[in-house]
Design an enzyme around this catalytic site. Structure first.
Site, PDB file in Angstrom:
ATOM      1  N   LYS A   1       7.585   0.138  -4.401  1.00 44.03           N
ATOM      2  CA  LYS A   1       7.701  -0.460  -3.065  1.00 44.03           C
ATOM      3  C   LYS A   1       8.944  -1.351  -3.055  1.00 44.03           C
ATOM      4  O   LYS A   1       9.195  -2.096  -4.016  1.00 44.03           O
ATOM      5  CB  LYS A   1       6.440  -1.292  -2.779  1.00 44.03           C
ATOM      6  CG  LYS A   1       6.346  -1.808  -1.340  1.00 44.03           C
ATOM      7  CD  LYS A   1       5.022  -2.558  -1.123  1.00 44.03           C
ATOM      8  CE  LYS A   1       4.838  -3.048   0.302  1.00 44.03           C
ATOM      9  NZ  LYS A   1       3.565  -3.758   0.488  1.00 44.03           N
TER      10      LYS A   1
ATOM     11  N   SER B   1       1.120  -2.258   4.599  1.00 44.33           N
ATOM     12  CA  SER B   1       2.563  -2.156   4.560  1.00 44.33           C
ATOM     13  C   SER B   1       3.103  -1.243   3.474  1.00 44.33           C
ATOM     14  O   SER B   1       4.255  -0.838   3.520  1.00 44.33           O
ATOM     15  CB  SER B   1       3.173  -3.545   4.377  1.00 44.33           C
ATOM     16  OG  SER B   1       2.812  -4.087   3.117  1.00 44.33           O
TER      17      SER B   1
ATOM     18  N   SER C   1      -2.658  -4.213   2.294  1.00 49.28           N
ATOM     19  CA  SER C   1      -1.453  -3.379   2.319  1.00 49.28           C
ATOM     20  C   SER C   1      -1.361  -2.310   1.245  1.00 49.28           C
ATOM     21  O   SER C   1      -0.480  -1.456   1.307  1.00 49.28           O
ATOM     22  CB  SER C   1      -0.211  -4.268   2.242  1.00 49.28           C
ATOM     23  OG  SER C   1       0.042  -4.826   3.498  1.00 49.28           O
TER      24      SER C   1
END
Ligand SMILES: [Mg+2]
Ligand SMILES: [Zn+2]
Lengths: 99, 493, 488
Positions: C79, C154, C178
């Site tokens: 990420k 996210s 997330s």
């Protein structure tokens, strides 16, 4: 329920947040913050008398490190992401006061 | 107009740790290589996290103890948020509602010789910011070498009543911190910086007190600057009050800067918004709890603090408050030197005279520290012991002292002292036969007839020139002893 | 074996047996990205050369008989809010578009030490603020099961990359769900560890007291393996727990005898999509069939968790994101009048709407006169929420909940109503507030073919239990073996 936040209140928060918002953003923000804060108001229903605030998810204490040197960044690396630099310093527009 | 000046000081002291408050980045004054002492934590890079330096915490506790503060059994760190280019995270990690140390005091002696107890509201641990440099040109420069240096902020009660007292407080505080060895207190390098909060209480004829608005003068980095700023502000505030009649609360607290060159304070450009620091507990740092046991351990490392040592020296060696202060103020090494000299010669007063006058003068003139001073304390002590024992005059000892200062350090020994005394014949003649012989010669000299008669007639001051003449016939003698013998002899003639 | 889409266990076995090499594995995943990421947009940056070089190094080590790390040769997607030295770390924000980290996050160091192959950086909601990955300044990631739908967020890029077979493993971060919610939306496994189980050093902070890095994988074993590699104490993170890390993979296949599963009845009422509800009921029955006891537990303060979270998280975020001021790194506006204007324009121009909204909310809630009413009040309610968990775990070993009220929503569907979007975090937020671990795993599909996930929660530091309970379900079902059909 919605909290009465005026556009001026929101503009003050924007200054404190150092966010330049255009008029449209300010309007939307006033409305959305009002709605969210209105929702958040429900917290006032909860009896929290005598309850300690919980600022950490895991409540540890006394986490220290020894006073021992660890590697530093060379200046070049320290300045490598700076928007403006003379190779030695970070540069910012002229400031006068010591505030 | 009658008034009292009310002063409180906020002092920021950099702690002498090897590394910064929240990372292993070197903590060293280094303005010549800007931005060379950083790491992700110092730069506040995305993702970096603080970890508390145990030594910084311990030193801050020592400061609090030396200032007679309560040490919090539970303390935590908070974020103080404001934007400034020298503050890379845009918040300073500091302490808000639960400071490490609170409710202490520092005793000072004011110009009238009175002891004044100055309250300490709080002392807390926080990180220093970097440095903004304004050298003209369109840009200001930012150096983050200093960012993250551990600081103790010491906030006094508004207990100080004059510029002189403010200076005395700072001097006593600096001395204390130096004794604790927690900071080098180097003001040129910014290790000790001071903000002054000052206002007046105007006394009206009908017995009322009117407080004037409080002004904060920021970032003073010399004692002289603090003193001058207090004097200047006192005058300025009197005039201001006479002009405007403004009282405390009529206007917001004003922040001013100090122009050292012109000797005036000036208003700092007021911020576009009232400050709102939005303190909240730093979620990246754990709170700290301490035990009484641990506090006792730290307390044992405090050593003898200057006030205690001043009292002890006074008692042990019958020193005046003044002499004791002069010695203590010179720092621990000079006090150690003094104590060795006093012990070796056995006379604290004699030792104090020499250390506070002869030794300090030489240190000043030669720009030496006591560690670099060529005469070891025992050598000086042994020399002074001769004076104390009546074997030498102070004048003779001073001659030896001066001679020693010219010698290479390795030759400054007790043996060398013996040699100098012998060579210069500085030992007092204690043989009364020798003294009597010289007195005989002087008394027999007709040109002294008048003086001898005067002495006999009760005019004791006439004995002076006679003593001098006797001394001329002797290689070295104690004038007091000669005087006594001479008076005996004249009286008995 | 088809490499892209294979599980970590299969990949490890194939490489160990000599059937394939780390370079071939890396190349296969790179080819898959090349072929399909044009339609998914999971990656912001693919580290082709570095990945192949790392893989070659692993092959060399293996050939020369040198010891190999736990993740030797396994490609992993990162990420883009995890600092990686020498690589862009943008957080999907214009603010950090040009930021190249001069240091490695602790998890990245651990991945390197474990001989993992860092294959690329995945898209996210800007600064991890969002639940759809639509708040990225650079691209909108699509759900591999249906590109008209959001992958969740996210960590939507990481979830989509794993679901699309573009990486067997990925790292995400979870502040209010997330990792778990996008894992649920994309039909993969995602685990949010106990707060403090994994070092946050080098994770670009959103809300420091809630953020936690965790693994995403196409099966429970992959998640266990990756967690094993990244968990454990770190002297650079004061909040990281020093407790020893169990060998999660070695106990994974041991079912838990006498398992008690807690269920909060109010979760399954109004507001929960019927298909999601049905899938969860089947999951509960599945556990009963395996001998588990179902226990009703009460979580009376859970109804306040969204309100609590949307005070605490923005407060911390407003502070954490203050450092993006155009001075030391990041975007600086080209035109400005003075210092304040420099700050305000740089931040105003470079932050997206959701980030600004949360900064504003947090600044307001911490400001003079409001901190008690909002911030301090929320901290107290947070403790009550934590107590609900403590009490519930006295009665059960794990709690089983939905992940979100619905399967993946359509891209754009929630964009104009931030509050509605926030409310969909209701099931995941509690674990962050309380600091307990949670795992999301595939539990079925909707009639339109979208994955339905379920969440298991356990007491602090009980990741081992969580993984074993998840694995029990996985062994009894085949949801996790399904792969989306990707167009090319
Ligand atoms: Mg100050
Ligand atoms: Zn301070």
């Amino acid at each position: 329920m919605s909290v009465q936040l005026s556009r001026d209140d929101v503009a003050k928060v924007a200054l404190l947040s150092r966010l330049k918002l255009d008029d449209g953003e300010l309007d939307r923000m006033t409305e959305q913050l009002g709605a969210i804060l209105g929702y958040v108001e429900r917290l006032s229903e909860v009896d929290t008398e005598g309850i300690e605030p919980m600022a950490h998810a895991v409540e540890r204490t006394n986490v220290f490190r020894a006073d021992v040197e660890t590697p530093m960044l060379p200046r070049e690396a320290a300045l490598s992401n700076a928007p403006k630099t003379d190779g030695q310093y970070f540069l910012v527009p002229q400031i006068f006061d010591a505030g | 107009m009658k008034y009292t000046t009310i002063i409180g000081l906020e002092v920021h002291v950099q702690l002498l740790t090897r590394t910064k408050l929240f990372s292993g980045c070197v903590n060293r004054f280094n303005p010549d290589a800007p931005n060379s002492q950083t790491d992700p934590v110092t730069l506040g890079l995305p993702g970096s996290l603080p970890v508390m330096n145990a030594e910084a915490f311990r030193l801050a506790v020592k400061v609090g103890m030396a200032l007679n503060c309560e040490i919090a059994r539970f303390t935590k760190w908070d974020r103080k948020q404001y934007y400034y280019p020298d503050l890379p995270k845009a918040y300073q990690i500091s302490q808000y509602d639960l400071p490490l140390c609170s409710d202490g005091f520092l005793d000072i002696t004011n110009a009238e010789g009175e002891t004044r107890r100055i309250g300490i509201i709080r002392a807390h641990l926080e990180e220093d910011a970097g440095k903004n440099l304004h050298e003209g040109g369109s840009d200001s420069k930012v150096d983050l070498n200093r960012a993250g240096t551990p600081l103790v902020e010491i906030v006094s009660q508004p207990d100080l009543r004059s510029a002189a007292e403010a200076k005395q407080y700072l001097e006593e505080l600096k001395l204390l911190l130096t004794y604790l060895a927690v900071s080098d207190c180097n003001m040129q390098e910014g290790s000790l910086r001071c903000d002054v909060n000052i206002n007046l209480h105007v006394h009206t004829d009908d017995g009322h007190n009117i407080p004037t608005p409080i002004v904060e003068v920021k970032n003073l980095n010399s004692f002289r600057g603090v003193e001058m700023a207090c004097e200047y502000e006192t005058k300025r505030q009197i005039e201001d009050f006479q002009k405007t009649g403004q009282r405390l609360g009529d206007v917001p607290k004003q922040t001013r800067g100090w122009d050292l060159a012109r000797g005036v304070s000036y208003p700092l450009r007021s911020k576009e918004e009232a400050s709102d620091y939005r303190y909240f507990p730093d979620p990246d740092l754990a709170p700290v709890t301490v035990t009484g046991e641990w506090l006792d351990e730290v307390r044992e490392t405090l050593g003898e603090l200057p006030a205690a040592r001043r009292d002890r020296l006074g008692d042990a060696w019958q020193l005046s408050q003044y002499d004791a202060s002069v010695i203590i103020t010179q720092g621990q090494d000079v006090a150690d030197y003094y104590e060795t000299v006093a012990q070796t010669c056995g006379d604290g007063k004699q030792a104090a005279n020499w250390v506070t006058q002869d030794v300090l003068r030489e240190l000043n003139e030669r720009k030496l520290s006591i560690a670099q001073f060529p005469i070891p304390a025992t050598v000086l002590g042994n020399l002074l012991n001769r004076v104390v024992a009546g074997e030498m005059t102070v004048k003779g000892a001073r001659e030896v002292f001066t001679t020693l200062l010219e010698l290479p350090a390795d030759q400054v020994t007790d043996a060398t002292v013996e040699q100098i005394i012998t060579d210069k014949g500085l030992l007092l003649v204690t043989d009364t036969g020798e003294v009597d012989k010289a007195i005989d010669l002087v008394l027999a000299d007709p040109k002294h007839e008048k003086a001898i008669a005067d002495v006999r007639g009760g005019k004791q001051q006439a004995v002076g020139p006679l003593i001098g003449n006797v001394m001329k016939h002797l290689k070295g003698a104690d004038p007091k002893a000669v005087r006594t013998r001479l008076l005996e002899r004249i009286g008995g003639a | 074996m088809t490499i892209a889409g294979a599980t970590t266990a299969d990949l490890m076995a194939a490489v160990a047996s000599g059937e394939t090499t780390a370079v071939e594995v890396a190349q296969a995943f790179l080819d898959r990205i090349e072929a399909h990421d044009g339609s998914i947009d999971a990656f912001l940056h693919v580290s082709k050369e570095n990945a192949l070089a790392q893989a070659a190094e692993v092959d060399t080590k293996r050939r020369s008989g040198q010891p190999l790390g736990k993740l030797a040769g396994l490609p992993i997607a990162i990420k883009d809010n995890l600092c990686t030295k020498g690589e862009p770390t943008t957080c999907s924000s214009r603010m950090l578009e040009k930021f190249v980290s001069p240091y490695d996050a602790t998890v990245i160091e651990r991945l390197r030490a474990a001989d993992a192959v860092l294959i690329g950086r995945t898209n996210l909601d800007e600064f991890a603020m969002g639940s759809s990955t639509e708040n990225s300044a650079f691209k909108t990631t699509r759900n591999p099961w249906n590109v008209a739908h959001a992958p969740g967020g996210s960590s939507g890029g990481s979830a989509a990359a794993v679901a699309a077979g573009m990486a067997p493993l990925a790292l995400g971060s979870d502040t209010g769900g997330s990792i778990r919610q996008p894992a649920g939306f994309c039909g993969v496994v995602g685990l949010k560890p106990t707060y403090g189980r994994v070092s946050r050093y080098g994770l670009v902070a959103f809300a420091s007291s809630l953020d936690q890095i965790g693994p995403m994988a196409n099966d429970v074993h992959g998640a266990a393996l990756l967690l094993e590699a990244i968990a454990g104490g770190d002297p650079l993170d004061s909040t990281c727990l020093p407790e020893a890390v169990p060998s999660y993979t070695s106990t994974l296949e041991e079912p838990i005898a006498g398992l008690r599963i807690g269920v909060v009845r109010s979760h399954y009422g109004e507001g929960l999509d019927a298909e999601v509800n049905a899938a969860l009921q089947r999951a509960i029955e599945q556990y009963e069939d395996m001998g588990a006891t179902i226990v009703d537990v009460e979580m009376p303060h859970q109804q306040y968790s969204v309100a609590t979270y949307y005070v605490i998280a923005p407060c911390e975020a407003s502070s954490n994101l203050a450092r993006y001021d155009g001075i030391h790194y990041g975007y600086r506006a080209p035109q400005f009048d003075d210092m304040i204007d420099l700050y305000a324009r740089s931040r105003g121009e470079a932050f997206g709407a959701e980030v600004k909204r949360r900064i504003m909310l947090g600044t307001f809630a911490l400001s003079a006169g409001y901190a008690d009413q909002y911030y301090n009040k929320a901290l107290k309610v947070r403790r009550l929420i934590r107590r609900d968990f403590d009490k519930a775990f006295e009665q059960c070993d794990v709690i089983l909940t939905p992940i979100a009220p619905t399967p993946a929503f359509k891209i754009g569907e929630m964009a104009d109503d931030p509050l509605a979007m926030y409310l969909s975090d209701i099931f995941t937020i509690g674990a962050n507030l309380a600091g307990v671990p949670g795992i999301s795993l595939p539990a079925g599909f909707s009639s339109s073919g979208l994955p339905i996930g379920m969440q298991l929660l356990a007491p602090a530091l009980q990741e081992e239990r969580l993984l074993r309970v998840a694995r029990m379900f996985e062994r009894a079902t085949d949801w996790h073996t399904r792969r989306p059909q990707l167009s090319t």
